[in-house]
Design an enzyme around this catalytic site. Structure first.
Site, PDB file in Angstrom:
ATOM      1  N   ARG A  34       0.823  -1.215   0.000  1.00  9.44           N
ATOM      2  CA  ARG A  34       0.000   0.000   0.000  1.00  9.44           C
ATOM      3  C   ARG A  34       0.855   1.263   0.000  1.00  9.44           C
ATOM      4  O   ARG A  34       0.465   2.276  -0.589  1.00  9.44           O
ATOM      5  CB  ARG A  34      -0.940  -0.004   1.198  1.00  9.44           C
ATOM      6  CG  ARG A  34      -2.057  -0.997   0.999  1.00  9.44           C
ATOM      7  CD  ARG A  34      -2.921  -1.117   2.198  1.00  9.44           C
ATOM      8  NE  ARG A  34      -4.102  -1.906   1.886  1.00  9.44           N
ATOM      9  CZ  ARG A  34      -4.906  -2.409   2.788  1.00  9.44           C
ATOM     10  NH1 ARG A  34      -4.669  -2.221   4.065  1.00  9.44           N
ATOM     11  NH2 ARG A  34      -5.958  -3.103   2.420  1.00  9.44           N
ATOM     12  N   LYS A 220     -19.444 -17.427   1.040  1.00 13.41           N
ATOM     13  CA  LYS A 220     -20.901 -17.335   1.264  1.00 13.41           C
ATOM     14  C   LYS A 220     -21.652 -16.592   0.174  1.00 13.41           C
ATOM     15  O   LYS A 220     -21.196 -15.556  -0.308  1.00 13.41           O
ATOM     16  CB  LYS A 220     -21.145 -16.598   2.574  1.00 13.41           C
ATOM     17  CG  LYS A 220     -20.725 -17.397   3.781  1.00 13.41           C
ATOM     18  CD  LYS A 220     -21.057 -16.629   5.033  1.00 13.41           C
ATOM     19  CE  LYS A 220     -20.794 -17.462   6.269  1.00 13.41           C
ATOM     20  NZ  LYS A 220     -20.862 -16.653   7.467  1.00 13.41           N
ATOM     21  N   GLY A 376     -11.517  -9.067  -1.386  1.00 15.30           N
ATOM     22  CA  GLY A 376     -11.312 -10.199  -0.478  1.00 15.30           C
ATOM     23  C   GLY A 376      -9.991 -10.900  -0.713  1.00 15.30           C
ATOM     24  O   GLY A 376      -8.932 -10.271  -0.762  1.00 15.30           O
ATOM     25  N   GLY A 399     -13.414  -4.093   0.104  1.00 14.71           N
ATOM     26  CA  GLY A 399     -14.805  -3.659   0.191  1.00 14.71           C
ATOM     27  C   GLY A 399     -15.144  -2.592  -0.840  1.00 14.71           C
ATOM     28  O   GLY A 399     -16.242  -2.592  -1.409  1.00 14.71           O
TER      29      GLY A 399
HETATM   30  P1  AMP Z   1     -14.505 -14.427   0.600  1.00 14.97           P
HETATM   31  O1  AMP Z   1     -13.846 -13.626   1.671  1.00 14.97           O
HETATM   32  O2  AMP Z   1     -15.999 -14.441   0.647  1.00 14.97           O
HETATM   33  O3  AMP Z   1     -13.968 -14.106  -0.773  1.00 14.97           O
HETATM   34  O4  AMP Z   1     -14.159 -15.936   0.899  1.00 14.97           O
HETATM   35  C1  AMP Z   1     -12.856 -16.423   0.842  1.00 14.97           C
HETATM   36  C2  AMP Z   1     -12.772 -17.629   1.699  1.00 14.97           C
HETATM   37  O5  AMP Z   1     -13.648 -18.616   1.220  1.00 14.97           O
HETATM   38  C3  AMP Z   1     -11.402 -18.242   1.732  1.00 14.97           C
HETATM   39  O6  AMP Z   1     -10.894 -18.122   3.025  1.00 14.97           O
HETATM   40  C4  AMP Z   1     -11.649 -19.696   1.366  1.00 14.97           C
HETATM   41  O7  AMP Z   1     -10.930 -20.580   2.172  1.00 14.97           O
HETATM   42  C5  AMP Z   1     -13.136 -19.859   1.594  1.00 14.97           C
HETATM   43  N1  AMP Z   1     -13.686 -20.960   0.817  1.00 14.97           N
HETATM   44  C6  AMP Z   1     -13.633 -21.124  -0.510  1.00 14.97           C
HETATM   45  N2  AMP Z   1     -14.180 -22.303  -0.869  1.00 14.97           N
HETATM   46  C7  AMP Z   1     -14.579 -22.925   0.255  1.00 14.97           C
HETATM   47  C8  AMP Z   1     -15.199 -24.165   0.540  1.00 14.97           C
HETATM   48  N3  AMP Z   1     -15.498 -24.995  -0.440  1.00 14.97           N
HETATM   49  N4  AMP Z   1     -15.457 -24.467   1.822  1.00 14.97           N
HETATM   50  C9  AMP Z   1     -15.142 -23.598   2.802  1.00 14.97           C
HETATM   51  N5  AMP Z   1     -14.561 -22.401   2.606  1.00 14.97           N
HETATM   52  C10 AMP Z   1     -14.276 -22.063   1.347  1.00 14.97           C
END
Ligand code: AMP
Length: 418
Positions: A34, A220, A376, A399
Site C-alpha cells: 500500500r 458465502k 477479499g 470492500g
Molecule cells: P470471501 O472472503 O468471501 O472471498 O471468501 C474467501 C474464503 O472462502 C477463503 O478463506 C476460502 O478458504 C473460503 N472458501 C472457498 N471455498 C470454500 C469451501 N469450499 N469451503 C469452505 N470455505 C471455502
C-alpha cells in the site's frame, strides 16, 4: 481536475493515502504494497515543487493508541519517498498546523493516525452498552457536529486535496470524502492509484468488450448477493465457485455431505438461477468437487460429482471436469472479473482449482482480454500463484471494489467528481 493537469509548484497538498499496512509485533511492516502503491502520486507532487501533508488511518483504534501510531512506519515512508518525512504527533492541534504551515517545496509531513479521532469516521465512541436510543442519537449528533470542525481543520492545512486511498473510497469519512467540499473542482483530484482503480472498474461496468465473464468465489452467497444480482445485468457468463457452490447444489436437490451451505439461502440460490435464465446469462456451476473427510490440508481426499458428496465429506475445491469447463468459458472471454477463490486456497492441497482459473485468466489476457482481479482473498490468491503480472489489473480495494461492482456510488469518488 486530474493530477497530471495540476501544477503543484509552491502548493501544499493534503493527500489521503491508505497506509493501513500490516505490522508484526515489533512494528515491522510485513507487506508495504500500500505504501509503494501511493508513491507515484507522492513523488509527482514533490517533483513539481509541492509539499505533502499525508493523512492515513492505521488499523481500527478506538482512541489514541501507540499500537496504531503511524510513527511506526515513518522511517519506511521516508526511505521509499527519498526525503525525510516529518511527523505530527496529532493530526489536529497546534503542532500539525504549525508544521504544515512551515512546509517548504519538496518537503513532506505525515500526520498521526486520523482514526485516533472519532470524527474521522463520524461514529460515536465510548457509549455505555446500556445507552438508550436517545443517548445514542445525541452522541451521534454530537460527533457529526464536531466532525465539521475536524474536517475543516484538516482542509485548512492545504491548498489542494488529492485522494489516493481507494481502499477507503466506500466510506464517507472526514478525510476520504467530506474534506473535498472545502476545495473547488480545480483544487481536488484523484491520485494515480485511485485514477487507475476508477478506470479499471469503469471498464468492467461501462466499457464492456464481450463476452464478459465474472467468476465469483469465496465462502458465502449471502455476502455476494448484491454483486451477483448487479452482475446478472451485465455479464454473459457468471461462474459460481467456492463455498457458495454447495448452497446452489443443495437447492437443486443434490447431496453435499458436510460442505459449507447456507440453508436459509436455498430459495435465493434458485431465484438467482431463474433470474440468470430470464436475462440470458450463462450461469456456470461446478459439476465435480475435490472432497475431504475433514477441514484440513492433510485430510483424505477424492473427486466426486458435486451433487453426490458422501456423508461426512465436504467439498473444499472444484474437481478437474469443472476446471476444464471454467477454463473454456474464461478463455473465450474478452472482459473478465475475478473475485474469490474456487476453494480453500489457504490449504495447499486445495489450490488447484483457483490456480487453474488464474491461469485461464492469464491466457485470456494474453489473447487480448481485459481482466480485473480484486476483493477479499482474490489478491492473495493471484499473488500466491505468482500470476499478478499476467492479469490486466489487480485492485487494491477490498470492500471498495465490491461496492463499486455492486453498482454503488462510492463517496470518495463522488466527492472528487462533484
Ligand atoms: P470471501 O472472503 O468471501 O472471498 O471468501 C474467501 C474464503 O472462502 C477463503 O478463506 C476460502 O478458504 C473460503 N472458501 C472457498 N471455498 C470454500 C469451501 N469450499 N469451503 C469452505 N470455505 C471455502
Amino acid at each position: 481536475m486530474t493530477i497530471d493537469q495540476f501544477n503543484f509548484s509552491g502548493k501544499k497538498a493534503f493527500v489521503r493515502v491508505d497506509f493501513n499496512v500490516p505490522l508484526d509485533e515489533n512494528f515491522n511492516i510485513t507487506d508495504d504494497t500500500r505504501i509503494r502503491a501511493a508513491l507515484p502520486t507522492l513523488k509527482k507532487i514533490l517533483a513539481d515543487g509541492g509539499s505533502l501533508i499525508i493523512g492515513s488511518h492505521l488499523g481500527r483504534p478506538k482512541g489514541v493508541a501507540d499500537k496504531f501510531s503511524l510513527k511506526h512506519i515513518l522511517n519506511h515512508v521516508s526511505e521509499k519517498l527519498g526525503v525525510e518525512v516529518q511527523f505530527a504527533n496529532d493530526c489536529m492541534g497546534e503542532e500539525a498546523a504549525v508544521k504544515a504551515a512551515a512546509l517548504q517545496p519538496g518537503e513532506a509531513l505525515l500526520l498521526e493516525n486520523l482514526r485516533f479521532y472519532a470524527e474521522e469516521e463520524g461514529k460515536p465512541r465510548g457509549l455505555a452498552e446500556d445507552a438508550t436510543d436517545e443517548e445514542k442519537a445525541a452522541a451521534k449528533k454530537a460527533v457529526k457536529e464536531s466532525q465539521k470542525e475536524f474536517t475543516k481543520k484538516l482542509a485548512s492545512y492545504a491548498d489542494c486535496y488529492v485522494n489516493d486511498a481507494f481502499g477507503t473510497a466506500h466510506r464517507a469519512h472526514a478525510s476520504t470524502a467530506l474534506i473535498a467540499k472545502y476545495f473547488d473542482k480545480d483544487h481536488k483530484m484523484f491520485g494515480y492509484l485511485m485514477e487507475k482503480e476508477v478506470k479499471a472498474v469503469d471498464k468492467v461496468l461501462n466499457d464492456i468488450q464481450r463476452p464478459f465473464t465474472a467468476i465469483m468465489g469465496g465462502s458465502k452467497v449471502s455476502s455476494k448477493i448484491e454483486i451477483i444480482e448487479n452482475l446478472l445485468n451485465k455479464v454473459d457468463n457468471l461462474i459460481i465457485a467456492g463455498g457458495m457452490t454447495y448452497t446452489f447444489t443443495k437447492a437443486q436437490g443434490g447431496k453435499i455431505g458436510i460442505s459449507i451451505c447456507e440453508d436459509d439461502k436455498l430459495d435465493l440460490a434458485l431465484d438467482l438461477m431463474k433470474k440468470a435464465q430470464e436475462k440470458g446469462v450463462n450461469l456456470v456451476l461446478a459439476v465435480d468437487a475435490k472432497v475431504a473427510d475433514s477441514f484440513s490440508n492433510d485430510a483424505n481426499t477424492k473427486f466426486c460429482p458435486v451433487n453426490e458428496i458422501p456423508d461426512g465429506w465436504e467439498g473444499l475445491d472444484i474437481g478437474p471436469e469443472t476446471e476444464k469447463i471454467f477454463a473454456d468459458v474464461i478463455k473465450g472471454s474478452k472482459t473478465i472479473l475475478w473475485n474469490g477463490p474456487t476453494g480453500v486456497f489457504e490449504f495447499d492441497n486445495f489450490t488447484h482449482g483457483s490456480r487453474a482459473v488464474g491461469e485461464a485468466i492469464v491466457e485470456a489476457t494474453k489473447n487480448g482480454a481485459f481482466s480485473l482481479v480484486g476483493g477479499g482473498d482474490s489478491v492473495a490468491c493471484v499473488n500466491k500463484f505468482g500470476l499478478a503480472s499476467g492479469v490486466s489489473y489487480v485492485s487494491t480495494g477490498g470492500g471498495a471494489l465490491l461496492e463499486a461492482i455492486e453498482g454503488k456510488i462510492l463517496p470518495g469518488i463522488a466527492a472528487i467528481n462533484e
